[in-house]
Design a protein around this motif. Structure first.
Motif, short mmCIF file in Angstrom:
data_model
loop_
_atom_site.label_atom_id
_atom_site.label_comp_id
_atom_site.label_asym_id
_atom_site.label_seq_id
_atom_site.Cartn_x
_atom_site.Cartn_y
_atom_site.Cartn_z
N ALA A 31 30.99 49.04 40.09
CA ALA A 31 30.72 49.30 38.68
C ALA A 31 31.53 50.51 38.19
CB ALA A 31 29.22 49.55 38.48
N ARG A 32 31.62 51.54 39.04
CA ARG A 32 32.41 52.72 38.65
C ARG A 32 33.89 52.35 38.46
NH1 ARG A 32 31.02 55.66 42.58
NH2 ARG A 32 32.74 55.15 43.94
N ASP A 33 34.42 51.57 39.40
CA ASP A 33 35.83 51.17 39.30
C ASP A 33 36.07 50.31 38.06
OD1 ASP A 33 36.29 52.54 41.61
OD2 ASP A 33 36.62 50.77 42.87
N LEU A 34 35.15 49.41 37.78
CA LEU A 34 35.32 48.55 36.60
C LEU A 34 35.29 49.36 35.31
CD1 LEU A 34 33.17 45.46 37.64
CD2 LEU A 34 35.61 45.42 37.07
N ARG A 35 34.37 50.33 35.25
CA ARG A 35 34.30 51.15 34.04
C ARG A 35 35.54 52.01 33.89
NH1 ARG A 35 28.27 51.61 35.72
NH2 ARG A 35 27.36 49.99 34.39
N GLU A 36 36.08 52.49 35.01
CA GLU A 36 37.33 53.26 34.95
C GLU A 36 38.50 52.38 34.52
OE1 GLU A 36 36.27 56.59 38.42
OE2 GLU A 36 37.77 55.04 38.79
N ALA A 37 38.36 51.07 34.78
CA ALA A 37 39.39 50.12 34.35
C ALA A 37 39.17 49.64 32.93
CB ALA A 37 39.42 48.92 35.30
N GLY A 38 38.14 50.21 32.27
CA GLY A 38 37.90 49.88 30.87
C GLY A 38 37.01 48.68 30.64
N GLY A 173 37.39 48.19 45.26
CA GLY A 173 38.65 48.12 44.52
C GLY A 173 39.19 46.70 44.47
N GLU A 174 39.07 45.96 45.57
CA GLU A 174 39.55 44.58 45.59
C GLU A 174 38.72 43.69 44.67
OE1 GLU A 174 39.34 43.69 49.73
OE2 GLU A 174 41.11 44.89 50.23
N LEU A 175 37.41 43.89 44.68
CA LEU A 175 36.57 43.09 43.78
C LEU A 175 36.87 43.45 42.32
CD1 LEU A 175 34.35 40.98 43.48
CD2 LEU A 175 32.65 42.81 43.67
N THR A 176 37.06 44.74 42.06
CA THR A 176 37.40 45.17 40.70
C THR A 176 38.71 44.53 40.25
OG1 THR A 176 36.25 47.27 40.94
CG2 THR A 176 38.00 47.16 39.28
N GLU A 177 39.69 44.48 41.14
CA GLU A 177 40.97 43.88 40.79
C GLU A 177 40.80 42.40 40.45
OE1 GLU A 177 45.43 43.39 42.78
OE2 GLU A 177 43.95 44.71 43.68
N SER A 178 39.90 41.73 41.15
CA SER A 178 39.65 40.32 40.87
C SER A 178 38.94 40.11 39.55
CB SER A 178 38.80 39.70 41.99
OG SER A 178 39.48 39.75 43.22
N LEU A 179 38.13 41.11 39.15
CA LEU A 179 37.30 40.95 37.96
C LEU A 179 37.88 41.57 36.69
CD1 LEU A 179 33.79 41.75 39.50
CD2 LEU A 179 34.54 39.56 38.57
N ALA A 180 38.64 42.65 36.84
CA ALA A 180 39.02 43.46 35.67
C ALA A 180 39.78 42.67 34.63
CB ALA A 180 39.82 44.68 36.12
N GLY A 181 40.65 41.76 35.06
CA GLY A 181 41.46 41.02 34.11
C GLY A 181 40.82 39.74 33.60
N ARG A 182 39.63 39.45 34.11
CA ARG A 182 38.98 38.20 33.72
C ARG A 182 38.17 38.39 32.45
NH1 ARG A 182 37.77 34.78 38.58
NH2 ARG A 182 35.95 34.04 37.46
N PRO A 183 38.23 37.43 31.54
CA PRO A 183 37.31 37.50 30.41
C PRO A 183 35.90 37.24 30.90
CG PRO A 183 38.49 35.43 30.40
CD PRO A 183 39.07 36.25 31.52
N ALA A 184 34.96 37.98 30.36
CA ALA A 184 33.57 37.65 30.69
C ALA A 184 33.29 36.25 30.19
CB ALA A 184 32.62 38.66 30.06
N THR A 185 32.67 35.47 30.98
CA THR A 185 32.48 34.07 30.62
C THR A 185 31.01 33.77 30.44
OG1 THR A 185 32.53 33.54 32.98
CG2 THR A 185 34.55 33.22 31.73
#
Length: 207
Positions: A31-38, A173-185
């Protein structure tokens, strides 16, 4: 952009639980990594310990009680999943596998998943690769490369840093990378079709 839904499934049996502790640390890091990724993220923890009887009932009757149905729906609608189980007899726990068995076979297709486990000694860590990863591959989930195992010694005086902290950070970090660019569906769940019991009974008699 809508918040991502991150669901954490933890199969720890005791209170307090090292499995739940590992799950919480993985969720916090992701969650921290995702929030840092915006990206905004909503985190929900599904603790299977409290659903054990419901899972058994579902396996026998084919009908999920309301609490289990809500947990299954959360997993189905998640954008990403963190799955953590204790290791017993060189594999995931029976409770964890029973929960997976009540999921729809397509529920995890294409979903990013971080797998993790706890056990008494590091010798159990291979269960992640010979049991957990094949299970999620069978379900066509996208499992991140780093799996996190925490043995008893990892929770010692140096448990907050060192190798366990490093593995948690890398996997998050790897999970964030998989999720950060995905649109929430937001998955509009189709209206559940409840087949009347009399109709099901008639169908059984017809065979």
């Amino acid at each position: 952009m809508s918040a991502l839904k991150l669901v954490v499934v933890t199969a720890g049996l005791s209170v307090p639980s090292s499995t739940r502790l590992l799950a919480d640390r993985l969720a916090e890091a992701t969650a921290r990594d995702l929030r840092e990724a915006g990206r905004d993220v909503d985190v929900r923890v599904v603790e299977l310990r409290g659903l054990a009887r419901d899972i058994a009932d579902n396996l026998v009757t084919g009908f999920p009680p309301p609490a289990l149905r809500d947990a299954v729906r959360a997993v189905e609608e998640a954008d990403g999943l963190i799955a953590v189980t204790p290791i017993f007899s060189a594999s995931y726990s029976g409770l964890f596998k029973s929960f997976v068995d009540v999921l729809d076979k397509d529920a995890l297709t294409g979903k990013p998943v971080l797998i993790a486990a706890t056990g008494g000694t590091a010798r159990h860590s291979l269960a992640l690769e010979h049991a957990m990863r094949p299970l999620f591959a069978y379900l066509r989930a996208v499992v991140v490369p780093t799996a996190v195992f925490a043995a008893s010694e990892d929770w010692g005086a140096n448990g907050t840093d060192g190798s366990l902290a490093g593995r948690i950070a890398r996997a998050a970090g790897e999970l964030t990378e998989s999720l950060a660019g995905r649109p929430a569906t937001p998955r509009a769940r189709a209206a559940e079709q409840v087949v009347p019991f009399a109709q099901q009974l008639a169908a059984l008699r017809a065979h």
